[in-house]
Write a protein that holds these residues in place. Structure first.
Motif, PDB file in Angstrom:
ATOM      1  N   LEU A  80      38.201  82.068  73.782  1.00  0.00           N
ATOM      2  CA  LEU A  80      37.439  82.154  72.543  1.00  0.00           C
ATOM      3  C   LEU A  80      36.189  81.281  72.702  1.00  0.00           C
ATOM      4  CD1 LEU A  80      40.370  81.738  69.978  1.00  0.00           C
ATOM      5  CD2 LEU A  80      39.244  83.866  70.670  1.00  0.00           C
ATOM      6  N   PRO A  81      35.118  81.848  73.296  1.00  0.00           N
ATOM      7  CA  PRO A  81      33.885  81.075  73.473  1.00  0.00           C
ATOM      8  C   PRO A  81      33.279  80.691  72.126  1.00  0.00           C
ATOM      9  CG  PRO A  81      33.834  83.118  74.752  1.00  0.00           C
ATOM     10  CD  PRO A  81      35.009  83.201  73.825  1.00  0.00           C
ATOM     11  N   ALA A  82      32.485  79.646  72.127  1.00  0.00           N
ATOM     12  CA  ALA A  82      31.819  79.203  70.903  1.00  0.00           C
ATOM     13  C   ALA A  82      31.010  80.350  70.304  1.00  0.00           C
ATOM     14  CB  ALA A  82      30.908  78.016  71.212  1.00  0.00           C
ATOM     15  N   GLY A  83      31.130  80.539  69.010  1.00  0.00           N
ATOM     16  CA  GLY A  83      30.351  81.545  68.306  1.00  0.00           C
ATOM     17  C   GLY A  83      30.900  82.957  68.379  1.00  0.00           C
ATOM     18  N   GLU A  84      32.059  83.165  69.007  1.00  0.00           N
ATOM     19  CA  GLU A  84      32.648  84.510  69.090  1.00  0.00           C
ATOM     20  C   GLU A  84      33.999  84.523  68.397  1.00  0.00           C
ATOM     21  OE1 GLU A  84      32.662  86.553  72.793  1.00  0.00           O
ATOM     22  OE2 GLU A  84      30.781  85.639  73.438  1.00  0.00           O
ATOM     23  N   ALA A  85      34.382  85.686  67.889  1.00  0.00           N
ATOM     24  CA  ALA A  85      35.657  85.847  67.201  1.00  0.00           C
ATOM     25  C   ALA A  85      36.477  86.928  67.884  1.00  0.00           C
ATOM     26  CB  ALA A  85      35.425  86.218  65.744  1.00  0.00           C
ATOM     27  N   LEU A  86      37.780  86.838  67.735  1.00  0.00           N
ATOM     28  CA  LEU A  86      38.723  87.814  68.270  1.00  0.00           C
ATOM     29  C   LEU A  86      39.504  88.370  67.099  1.00  0.00           C
ATOM     30  CD1 LEU A  86      40.269  89.011  70.800  1.00  0.00           C
ATOM     31  CD2 LEU A  86      41.802  87.063  70.535  1.00  0.00           C
ATOM     32  N   SER A  87      39.545  89.682  66.967  1.00  0.00           N
ATOM     33  CA  SER A  87      40.261  90.325  65.871  1.00  0.00           C
ATOM     34  C   SER A  87      41.558  90.929  66.394  1.00  0.00           C
ATOM     35  CB  SER A  87      39.387  91.422  65.260  1.00  0.00           C
ATOM     36  OG  SER A  87      40.102  92.102  64.250  1.00  0.00           O
ATOM     37  N   LEU A  88      42.673  90.592  65.747  1.00  0.00           N
ATOM     38  CA  LEU A  88      43.962  91.213  66.059  1.00  0.00           C
ATOM     39  C   LEU A  88      44.231  92.254  64.976  1.00  0.00           C
ATOM     40  CD1 LEU A  88      46.226  88.141  66.920  1.00  0.00           C
ATOM     41  CD2 LEU A  88      45.104  89.706  68.498  1.00  0.00           C
ATOM     42  N   ALA A  89      44.169  93.526  65.351  1.00  0.00           N
ATOM     43  CA  ALA A  89      44.408  94.604  64.400  1.00  0.00           C
ATOM     44  C   ALA A  89      45.863  94.557  63.926  1.00  0.00           C
ATOM     45  CB  ALA A  89      44.117  95.950  65.061  1.00  0.00           C
ATOM     46  N   PRO A  90      46.141  95.084  62.744  1.00  0.00           N
ATOM     47  CA  PRO A  90      47.530  95.128  62.275  1.00  0.00           C
ATOM     48  C   PRO A  90      48.408  95.857  63.298  1.00  0.00           C
ATOM     49  CG  PRO A  90      46.024  95.751  60.520  1.00  0.00           C
ATOM     50  CD  PRO A  90      45.209  95.663  61.783  1.00  0.00           C
ATOM     51  N   ALA A  91      49.624  95.364  63.473  1.00  0.00           N
ATOM     52  CA  ALA A  91      50.563  95.962  64.427  1.00  0.00           C
ATOM     53  C   ALA A  91      51.910  96.188  63.741  1.00  0.00           C
ATOM     54  CB  ALA A  91      50.738  95.051  65.639  1.00  0.00           C
ATOM     55  N   ALA A  92      52.737  97.023  64.356  1.00  0.00           N
ATOM     56  CA  ALA A  92      54.038  97.352  63.796  1.00  0.00           C
ATOM     57  C   ALA A  92      55.031  96.200  63.903  1.00  0.00           C
ATOM     58  CB  ALA A  92      54.604  98.586  64.500  1.00  0.00           C
TER      59      ALA A  92
ATOM     60  N   GLN B 167      49.662  92.807  59.472  1.00  0.00           N
ATOM     61  CA  GLN B 167      48.610  91.870  59.060  1.00  0.00           C
ATOM     62  C   GLN B 167      47.524  91.775  60.119  1.00  0.00           C
ATOM     63  OE1 GLN B 167      48.474  89.670  56.075  1.00  0.00           O
ATOM     64  NE2 GLN B 167      46.410  89.792  56.891  1.00  0.00           N
ATOM     65  N   ARG B 168      46.259  91.798  59.697  1.00  0.00           N
ATOM     66  CA  ARG B 168      45.133  91.581  60.605  1.00  0.00           C
ATOM     67  C   ARG B 168      44.806  90.095  60.612  1.00  0.00           C
ATOM     68  NH1 ARG B 168      39.152  91.903  61.437  1.00  0.00           N
ATOM     69  NH2 ARG B 168      38.803  91.136  59.336  1.00  0.00           N
TER      70      ARG B 168
END
Length: 113
Positions: free
Chosen positions: A12-24, A65-66
């Motif tokens: 997770l570099p500075a200034g970037e985001a990671l999105s975890l999509a909803p999963a089962a 949940q995301r």
């Protein structure tokens, strides 16, 4: 913003985001390096939730949940699937790779002993 595909360790570099999509299935996020800011989406009934993780701390993202992850200022995280409590009814034995594919991530080798 990045969307994970089939990795378990994410920088997770500075200034970037990671999105975890909803999963089962629920997924566990483990902070490996640096501080991690984890935000769960809100809804009309409930406000968004923020959580801070330090190295070695973990948070379980509930099924459906995301979550958005950011390093503060930079970090690395591991995204894991907990072992299933009950195997799917359609298959007498569910493989780890099948479970991981359905959740959108691949567990690291040796994650389940």
């Amino acid at each position: 913003m990045h969307e994970p595909q089939h990795r378990s360790l994410w920088a997770l570099p500075a200034g970037e985001a990671l999105s975890l999509a909803p999963a089962a299935v629920p997924r566990q996020v483990v902070a490996c390096r640096g501080r991690v800011w984890l935000t769960l989406d809100g809804s009309p009934e409930a406000a968004a939730q923020d959580h801070w993780l330090r190295p070695g701390e973990a948070f379980t993202v509930p099924a459906g949940q995301r979550a958005v992850l950011e390093g503060w200022p930079e970090a690395s995280v591991q995204v894991l699937l907990p072992p299933p409590a009950v195997l799917p009814a359609q298959s007498p034995v569910a493989s780890k790779s099948t479970q991981a594919k359905s959740a959108g991530v691949r567990p690291p080798l040796g994650a389940w002993a």
